[in-house]
Design an enzyme around this catalytic site. Structure first.
Site, PDB file in Angstrom:
ATOM      1  N   ASP A 336       1.001  -1.198  -0.078  1.00 15.14           N
ATOM      2  CA  ASP A 336       0.077  -0.161  -0.109  1.00 15.14           C
ATOM      3  C   ASP A 336       0.777   1.206   0.108  1.00 15.14           C
ATOM      4  OD1 ASP A 336       0.885  -0.625   2.702  1.00 15.14           O
ATOM      5  OD2 ASP A 336      -0.857   0.341   3.571  1.00 15.14           O
ATOM      6  N   ASP A 341       4.189   2.951   9.300  1.00 19.21           N
ATOM      7  CA  ASP A 341       4.131   1.438   9.888  1.00 19.21           C
ATOM      8  C   ASP A 341       2.988   0.618   9.296  1.00 19.21           C
ATOM      9  OD1 ASP A 341       1.919   2.999  10.722  1.00 19.21           O
ATOM     10  OD2 ASP A 341       2.572   2.990  13.237  1.00 19.21           O
ATOM     11  N   GLU A 342       3.306   0.392   8.056  1.00 21.12           N
ATOM     12  CA  GLU A 342       2.220  -0.406   7.402  1.00 21.12           C
ATOM     13  C   GLU A 342       3.069  -1.378   6.471  1.00 21.12           C
ATOM     14  OE1 GLU A 342      -1.604   1.614   7.018  1.00 21.12           O
ATOM     15  OE2 GLU A 342      -2.417  -0.308   6.475  1.00 21.12           O
ATOM     16  N   ASP A 349      -5.613  -2.761  -3.232  1.00 25.23           N
ATOM     17  CA  ASP A 349      -4.732  -1.689  -3.763  1.00 25.23           C
ATOM     18  C   ASP A 349      -4.168  -2.233  -5.318  1.00 25.23           C
ATOM     19  OD1 ASP A 349      -4.918  -1.373  -1.075  1.00 25.23           O
ATOM     20  OD2 ASP A 349      -3.548   0.423  -1.125  1.00 25.23           O
ATOM     21  N   GLU A 622      -1.925   9.115  -1.061  1.00 26.94           N
ATOM     22  CA  GLU A 622      -3.085   8.048  -0.652  1.00 26.94           C
ATOM     23  C   GLU A 622      -4.681   8.818  -0.563  1.00 26.94           C
ATOM     24  OE1 GLU A 622      -2.711   6.955   3.444  1.00 26.94           O
ATOM     25  OE2 GLU A 622      -3.784   5.401   3.246  1.00 26.94           O
ATOM     26  N   HIS A 643       0.892   5.891  -2.470  1.00 25.15           N
ATOM     27  CA  HIS A 643      -0.049   4.891  -2.766  1.00 25.15           C
ATOM     28  C   HIS A 643      -0.289   4.752  -4.044  1.00 25.15           C
ATOM     29  CE1 HIS A 643      -0.992   4.138   1.392  1.00 25.15           C
ATOM     30  NE2 HIS A 643      -2.156   3.419   1.014  1.00 25.15           N
TER      31      HIS A 643
HETATM   32  C1  BGC Z   1      -4.106   1.153   3.542  1.00 25.18           C
HETATM   33  C2  BGC Z   1      -4.704   0.796   2.206  1.00 25.18           C
HETATM   34  C3  BGC Z   1      -5.560  -0.282   2.216  1.00 25.18           C
HETATM   35  C4  BGC Z   1      -6.713  -0.025   3.404  1.00 25.18           C
HETATM   36  C5  BGC Z   1      -7.700  -1.141   3.616  1.00 25.18           C
HETATM   37  C6  BGC Z   1      -4.996   1.164   4.692  1.00 25.18           C
HETATM   38  O1  BGC Z   1      -4.562   1.433   5.691  1.00 25.18           O
HETATM   39  O2  BGC Z   1      -3.095   1.899   3.557  1.00 25.18           O
HETATM   40  O3  BGC Z   1      -4.027   1.230   1.193  1.00 25.18           O
HETATM   41  O4  BGC Z   1      -6.071  -0.792   1.081  1.00 25.18           O
HETATM   42  O5  BGC Z   1      -5.862   0.224   4.602  1.00 25.18           O
HETATM   43  O6  BGC Z   1      -8.782  -0.324   3.274  1.00 25.18           O
END
Ligand code: BGC
Length: 749
Positions: A336, A341-342, A349, A622, A643
């Site tokens: 994403d 922190d992801e 996506d 994003e 994103h």
């Molecule tokens: C992410 C998105 C993902 C979404 C789920 C987010 O935290 O960054 O890109 O698809 O959560 O809805």
């Protein structure tokens, strides 16, 4: 194929920071010359092998992140030229990476295990025909390295004064060889180096650097300064009120620290990575420290195949931003975002972005590898496609007390991604590998349908991040989430039916086709209201219903008119999120409203694709307003500047502005049909297809002229509107040929 594997997994329980695992060995002199030497290496974590003190291979962050429980990727290196009779030392620097470092925003650490481990086999063949092998086992030792700490989110500490003289025993664990798989996708490598375009002191007095491009990688610092001096580097995508805006990184520290030795030092924190355009360096006092700083772009070594440019500089820059967001979110897996922190393999996506990605880069190996993880995680989850692949959120539900379930668009990645690769590559194997997973997905959703035959009442991400949703509630879209989910399910059924047909499973194709028909009928029966509108009357529901062909002709015309009406009423600004926005222009075009599609794409008023570009974006954001008009970062806690999802409209740009569309998978038959508009005076689009380069260059003035080229074996069908204006060239013009030879360079007019 991975050869029989007898080596163990070894780790360093007694070493602080990133350990180096070592083994000295003797290559016998009495067997003749070394005719082949291959090192196969894998890790739960990140491994950097070296031989006699020199790094082997140009890959970094290997072996990336896969569904470690069942798939551990093996990287192979050829050492034939390096091994001679005599004493050598093999060393493996080990980082925590995705295995035992932090993962996700919920504070998880060590999701898979609490320390990294590596396994390697060196196989040597000699001129006399004999073979010799060495594997990781209890004979290896573990030492500390100059890397005192490493984490993908938090960064890395390197002390150049460190001397690794300690020798500790390694912990040995058996490795189940059935987990080992060859690394299919391209390895992660260093790409270009980027010099700072600006260097200045912030209001607080710290040194700030601007690299001119939001990118993914790390800094490379060569410096000389006082022994023991620490340079502390923080990274961020934007500047807010004159300082680094680190709030969007949430808890990711994205901070590297380099401690100088007093001599000439060179630092590269290769056991972490950051998403950044700006860096702040603390401790660099120019009177005492001299040296250079560059950014190193890091990512999977994907081959660039598609290019687009046009007369509108902002739109061309938007396209560049899509390319950069793709590059930044393909570090070993499709993510994403690359900075906070992801950095997870969010399925939705890539589900919507896959067609764009497959036009711009050869994604086949990369995405097939990821789909293998998807299948592994899907079967571990009983047929449900998890939100993220690899599934770092195992068992985690969005709503407390509820088991995670399939979700529309996101779980549909199981179908939409292999279909996009198939269309771009024509590789049937992709469909063969994924067919069972596609079926399992549609069957799982079939079991969730209500008595009315639609998917309603389950948790859904829906039209995520629709701009009308408040910053702290990305779910609150105008589009009804059940309509989005049911539309996505219909599309998946249709594509699964087509897959069955391609694979020659005629009976299944017929049965799936009938199911798709019934699902479509249920969609219309439940969601199409007597006045011809669709439930929730949002642009996204019309976009999906039209783009996925869910309505009969009359309903479709009305839906198209309503969509155009809504889009006009909003002054051609966008009122859709992750699920709807990718299909708005397509739906408008299909229903005879191409002028509205162009107006939507070319609009510079928020929310729009070009407003961020006008505000200086160098990647796709994003949120439509990740940076707000007043120069402040969106107050939502989830605000990334990198994103790719909203960049999925580039697929429409390639097909409709550019005029190149694959009709038979793998571009065996191509439709050349640019539809100029939006005030553009020219556009040039090129793709290096499996058959060779196909390109279209059109100019609108003084009258339309469309030049195109394609390899001989490719069947061409020309759009009606351009037949009288089209000229076939014998091959690509010189600048295009040059750009295709040097894929890092974009095609410019
Ligand atoms: C992410 C998105 C993902 C979404 C789920 C987010 O935290 O960054 O890109 O698809 O959560 O809805």
């Amino acid at each position: 194929m991975i050869p029989p594997w007898t080596a163990a997994l070894i780790s360093a329980p007694d070493v602080e920071g990133a350990p180096i695992l070592r083994r000295r060995f003797e290559v016998p002199a009495d067997r003749g010359a070394v005719t082949s030497a291959r090192l196969l290496v894998t890790a739960q974590g990140i491994v950097e092998p070296s031989l006699d003190g020199s790094r082997i291979g140009r890959d970094v962050l290997s072996p990336g992140w896969s569904a470690y429980e069942t798939r551990l990727r093996v990287v192979e290196h050829d050492l034939t030229e390096l091994l001679r009779a005599g004493t050598h030392e093999l060393a493996l620097l080990l980082g925590r990476g995705w295995y035992s470092g932090r993962l996700g925003w919920m504070g998880a650490e060590g999701v898979y295990g609490d320390r990294p481990a590596a396994s390697a086999v060196l196989r040597v063949r000699f001129a006399d025909g004999s073979e010799w092998a060495l594997g990781t086992d209890a004979e290896w030792t573990a030492s500390s390295s100059g890397v005192l700490a490493d984490d993908l989110y938090d960064g890395q500490i390197i002390d150049a004064r460190h001397e690794s003289t300690d020798r500790n025993p390694v912990a040995v664990e058996a490795l189940d060889p059935s987990r080992l798989v060859a690394y299919h996708g391209p390895l992660v490598v260093r790409h270009e180096r980027v010099a700072p375009v600006r260097r200045w002191r912030s209001p607080r007095g710290t040194l700030l650097l601007d690299f001119g491009q939001n990118l993914v990688g790390w800094l490379r610092i060569a410096a000389r300064g006082p022994r023991g001096r620490a340079l502390t580097i923080r990274h961020a995508e934007v500047i807010e009120d004159g300082e680094l805006a680190t709030r969007p990184l949430r808890t990711a520290q994205a901070t590297d620290r380099f401690v100088l030795s007093g001599g000439e030092d060179a630092f590269e924190p290769s056991l972490t990575f950051h998403g950044f355009r700006y860096a702040e360096i603390d401790g660099w006092d120019e009177t005492e420290v001299v040296g250079t700083v560059e950014a190193v772009v890091v990512g999977s070594d994907l081959r660039r195949i598609g290019h687009f440019s046009c007369s509108d500089a902002l739109l061309s820059r938007f396209h560049e931003n899509v390319v950069w967001s793709l590059r930044g979110n393909t570090v070993a897996l499709p993510t994403d975002c690359p900075q906070r922190d992801e950095r997870l393999g969010w399925t939705g996506d890539i589900a919507v972005f896959a067609p764009t990605a497959c036009f711009l880069f050869d994604m086949t190996g990369f995405l097939r590898d990821w789909l293998a993880d998807l299948r592994a995680e899907q079967s571990a989850a009983g047929g449900r496609v998890p939100y993220v692949i690899p599934d770092a959120l195992k068992g985690w539900a969005v709503r407390e007390g509820e088991d995670p379930e399939s979700v529309g668009v996101w779980s549909d990645a199981a179908v939409w991604v292999p279909w996009a690769i198939w269309e771009a590559s024509g590789e049937r194997a992709v469909l063969e590998e994924s067919y069972d997973s596609m079926r399992a997905h549609v069957d799982r959703v079939a079991g969730r349908l209500s008595a009315r035959g639609v998917w309603e009442g389950d948790f859904q991400f829906g039209d995520w991040l629709d701009p009308t949703a408040p910053p702290d509630d990305p779910f609150a879209a105008v589009a009804d989430p059940d309509v989005i989910a049911t539309a996505a399910y219909c599309r998946s059924l249709e594509l699964t039916a087509r897959t069955a047909r391609v694979l020659g499973c005629e009976d299944e194709a017929v049965a799936l086709g009938e199911r798709a028909e019934r699902a479509r009928a249920a969609f219309a029966a439940v969601y199409l209201l007597p006045d011809g509108t669709l439930r929730s009357d949002a642009p996204a529901v019309y976009a999906l219903a039209i783009a996925f062909d869910l309505l009969d002709d009359e309903a479709r015309d009305r839906a198209g008119a309503r969509l155009a009406g809504l889009v006009r009423a909003s002054g051609h600004t966008i009122n859709a999120g992750f699920a709807g926005a990718p299909y708005l222009c397509e739906a408008l075009t299909r229903t005879g409203n191409i002028a509205d599609a162009y107006a939507l794409l070319m609009n510079r008023t928020h929310p729009s694709w070009l407003r961020p570009v006008e505000l200086g974006a160098t990647t796709v954001w994003e949120r439509w307003d990740s940076l707000q008009d007043d120069g402040h970062v969106n107050p939502g806690e989830m605000t990334s500047f990198n994103h790719y999802a909203l960049g999925a409209v580039a697929d429409w740009m390639h097909r409709v502005i550019g005029g190149i569309e694959t009709v038979e998978p793998g571009y065996a038959r191509v439709r050349i049909d640019p539809r100029p508009g939006g005030g553009l005076s020219w556009a040039r689009t090129v793709i290096d297809t499996p058959h060779g380069p196909v390109g279209v260059a059109w100019t609108a003035e003084p009258e339309l002229r469309v030049e195109y080229w394609a390899p001989d074996g490719v069947e061409i069908e020309l759009g009606e509107g351009i037949v009288d204006h089209a000229v076939r060239l014998p091959g690509p013009p010189a600048p295009v040929r040059a750009a295709l030879r040097n894929p890092a360079r974009a095609v410019k007019n």
